[in-house]
Every structure is written in structure tokens, then in C-alpha cells.
Design a protein around this motif. Structure first.
Motif: not given
Length: 195
Positions: A1, A17, A62, A83, A86, A90
Motif C-alpha cells: 500500500a 500507477i 486513489l 486498499d 488499490f 490492480e
């Protein structure tokens, strides 16, 4: 994280990202353009159609949850939201890269097999021009597979370095195919007394 105590680190991480997600989108679009299979192209184009907006939404989410976590680091709900954001990033990255690479590699593998089958048949017939054309096509297909594997490995290098290393190693195994096939072709085309 992401580090929740440094706003500069957060902004830098968000840029990284965003870059990773955009690279995945570009890769998926490139595979959609290159594929000969209309079903693969349609699936990838559908995935990519709202890709830029999905990336912007994820980066915005985010950023918001990162700031909220900075403002109140003890708030567990903020951490859980961050979280989840994230995990969304992903997932989107794996959708872009996974769908594109899986479909491209499957199609490319079938093409490579076809070129190698054509090489065997043309060699059996003694058709050296067809053999040379099949070798050239097989080498080009292997090169394209190696390049695609490298793109996927680059996108995985931060999230799954072990898988990225395996992909790179597998791609490197494709590259010697060219000289091996050329050597075999030269052997086939040499007059019997020259061997």
C-alpha cells in the motif's frame, strides 16, 4: 500500500500507477489493432472503450482516499477504502495486460505453429523457396511474441517481479529460433556433396 504520511510520495505513486494503467491500455489497443481474429479485436476494443475514463476514475479515487488517510491516519474506514481503490487499480491493469497478452499469445502461438508446419511440409516437398518464406514468417512471429512478452513483463515488474522475470526468460528462449531455423534451411538447401 501507498505511504500514508507523505503527500509528495502519494502524488508520485499516483503518477506511477497512472502510467502503468495507461501503458496497459496502450498495449491492449495495440493488440486489438494487430490481431487477425475479429472476436479478439472486439473483446479488446470493448475492454478499452472506456479505459481512459476508468483510469481517471481510479486515480481520482486513489487520490481522494489517500488524502483522507493522510488527514486521519487512524481512521480504519479510510484505509479500507484506499486498499479497495488499490485493488481496483490492480484489477484494471491485469484486465488490460492479461486479456491482451493471453489473446495475442494464443493467436501468435497458433500462427507460429502454422509457419513451422509449413516449413516441414515445404522441406519434405523440396520446395526451398516455400521453406525460406516459412522460416522468415516463423522468425517474425517469434520476434513479435518476444516483444509482447517483454511489454507484459514491464507492466508486471512492480506488481509481480517473479512472473515478469519468468516471462522475460521465456521470451529469451524464442530468440535463438531464428538462427536455428536458418541453419536448418541452409542444410536443406545445400547440395548433397557440400554437407
Amino acid at each position: 500500500a501507498m505511504e500514508r504520511t507523505d503527500p509528495k510520495a502519494d502524488k508520485s505513486a499516483l503518477r506511477r500507477i497512472s502510467d502503468i494503467l495507461n501503458d496497459g491500455l496502450v498495449y491492449a489497443r495495440a493488440v486489438a489493432r494487430k490481431t487477425d481474429n475479429p472476436l479478439i479485436a472486439e473483446a479488446l476494443n470493448t475492454l478499452c472503450a472506456n479505459g481512459q475514463q476508468r483510469i481517471a476514475d481510479i486515480i481520482s479515487t486513489l487520490g481522494r482516499y489517500s488524502e483522507e488517510s493522510l488527514d486521519d491516519p487512524a481512521n480504519q474506514a479510510n484505509r479500507s477504502n484506499l486498499d479497495r481503490a488499490f485493488a481496483d487499480a490492480e484489477l484494471l491493469s491485469s484486465q488490460f495486460v492479461g486479456a491482451a497478452s493471453r489473446d495475442f499469445m494464443l493467436e501468435s502461438g497458433q500462427k507460429l505453429r502454422g509457419h513451422l508446419d509449413a516449413l516441414v511440409l515445404s522441406a519434405q516437398r523440396g520446395d526451398y523457396q516455400a521453406s525460406a518464406a516459412a522460416i522468415k514468417s516463423a522468425i517474425e512471429e517469434a520476434r513479435m511474441q518476444a516483444e509482447a512478452a517483454e511489454l507484459v513483463a514491464m507492466s508486471l515488474s512492480t506488481t509481480d517481479p517473479e512472473r515478469a522475470a519468468r516471462l522475460r526468460a521465456n521470451a529469451q528462449q524464442l530468440l535463438p529460433m531464428g538462427p536455428t531455423l536458418v541453419g536448418a534451411h541452409e542444410m536443406l538447401t545445400s547440395p548433397p556433396g557440400d554437407l
